[in-house]
Write a protein that holds these residues in place. Structure first.
Motif, short mmCIF file in Angstrom:
data_model
loop_
_atom_site.label_atom_id
_atom_site.label_comp_id
_atom_site.label_asym_id
_atom_site.label_seq_id
_atom_site.Cartn_x
_atom_site.Cartn_y
_atom_site.Cartn_z
N CYS A 49 0.91 -1.24 0.07
CA CYS A 49 -0.11 0.02 0.13
C CYS A 49 0.66 1.26 0.00
CB CYS A 49 -0.91 -0.17 1.23
SG CYS A 49 -2.33 -1.29 1.29
N ARG A 50 1.97 1.14 0.77
CA ARG A 50 2.68 2.45 0.91
C ARG A 50 3.67 2.53 -0.45
NH1 ARG A 50 4.58 -0.28 5.76
NH2 ARG A 50 3.37 0.63 7.73
N ARG A 53 0.35 3.33 -3.49
CA ARG A 53 -0.90 4.26 -3.28
C ARG A 53 -0.71 5.58 -3.86
NH1 ARG A 53 0.63 5.20 3.36
NH2 ARG A 53 2.53 6.45 2.97
N LEU A 58 -6.32 1.81 -4.39
CA LEU A 58 -6.21 0.66 -3.88
C LEU A 58 -7.37 0.51 -2.63
CD1 LEU A 58 -2.57 0.81 -3.01
CD2 LEU A 58 -3.37 -0.76 -4.60
N VAL A 60 -8.38 -2.50 0.75
CA VAL A 60 -7.83 -3.71 1.02
C VAL A 60 -8.96 -4.32 2.31
CG1 VAL A 60 -6.51 -4.69 2.97
CG2 VAL A 60 -5.46 -2.82 1.55
N LEU A 80 -3.53 3.50 4.02
CA LEU A 80 -4.58 4.00 3.38
C LEU A 80 -5.46 4.74 3.95
CD1 LEU A 80 -5.39 1.02 1.00
CD2 LEU A 80 -3.95 2.97 0.43
N ARG A 84 -10.84 2.86 3.00
CA ARG A 84 -10.40 1.97 2.05
C ARG A 84 -10.05 0.73 2.81
NH1 ARG A 84 -8.89 4.10 -3.19
NH2 ARG A 84 -9.84 6.21 -3.57
#
Length: 231
Positions: A49-50, A53, A58, A60, A80, A84
């Motif tokens: 994600c990091r 993004r 995105l 999860v 996030l 999200r």
């Protein structure tokens, strides 16, 4: 099974996931992350994600049996925006909710798509499971299986569907090898033997760019997905 928001449960799905919505638009690519307890699934999802993004949209979905610990961790880490990230409490063996009766996970995915569309990618993390864990193709389009060095360098040669059939195998925590007596060369050889031509990656998420091999693989899959869906 319980979600962290009220839903209407759909019928059981066992068919292959349709890449198009009823209106003909492309839906998000869904990637499942499975593996034993403590192998680093949540850390891998957080690192992805990091990394992604800034250029992808995105979301999860996490799975835990009786809690929402993994979703809470991702929210605390602010990987996030909180809307999200959603959680499913499976209330049973983790593989039940990702393979046998995917209704709660599928509803969570579809709700994220309705609320946040357009999404490029949805990561679905299984609860900690064993080497037999696989995802229904009615839920995910491709799947990653995460094992770790600290569990022993014999794990790859034990096989099981997670190791032998996942679209990508991640051997995590390579930095711990000297401390647990694991031979990375042996693990690599056993992994090649078990997986033949299927890809795998050795990772250490304690390094700044440790997730890069996985991120590159995810990006390649998304590019292929968009091409196949006729974006």
């Amino acid at each position: 099974m319980h979600l962290d928001h009220p839903v209407t449960m759909p019928h059981r799905h066992t068919h292959s996931a349709d890449p198009r919505r009823p209106d003909g638009s492309r839906r998000a690519l869904r990637i499942g992350f499975g593996g034993p307890v403590g192998s680093g699934k949540t850390a891998a999802v957080a690192a992805l994600c990091r990394t992604l993004r800034g250029r992808l949209s995105l979301a999860v979905v996490t799975n835990d049996i009786y809690t929402q610990e993994d979703a809470a961790f991702l929210r605390r880490e602010a990987v996030l925006p909180p809307e999200r990230i959603t959680a499913v409490e499976t209330g049973a063996c983790p593989h039940t909710a990702i393979r046998d009766d995917i209704s709660a996970n599928l509803e969570a995915v579809e709700q994220l798509e309705r609320e946040l569309r357009p999404l490029d990618l949805i990561l679905i993390e299984s609860g900690g499971d064993n080497l037999t864990a696989t995802f229904s193709r009615g839920l995910v389009d491709t799947q990653v299986f995460v094992i770790d060095v600290a569990s022993g360098d014999d794990i790859p040669r034990k096989g099981g569907p997670g190791i032998t059939t996942a679209d990508l195998l991640v051997v995590n925590k390579t930095d711990l090898a000297p401390y647990v007596g694991a031979d990375l060369d042996t693990m690599a050889a056993d992994t090649r033997r078990q997986r033949k031509d299927l890809p795998f990656a050795f990772t250490s998420l304690t390094t700044d760019d440790g997730i890069r091999p996985v991120a590159d693989w995810v990006t390649e899959r998304l590019t292929a997905w968009c091409s196949e869906a006729g974006r």
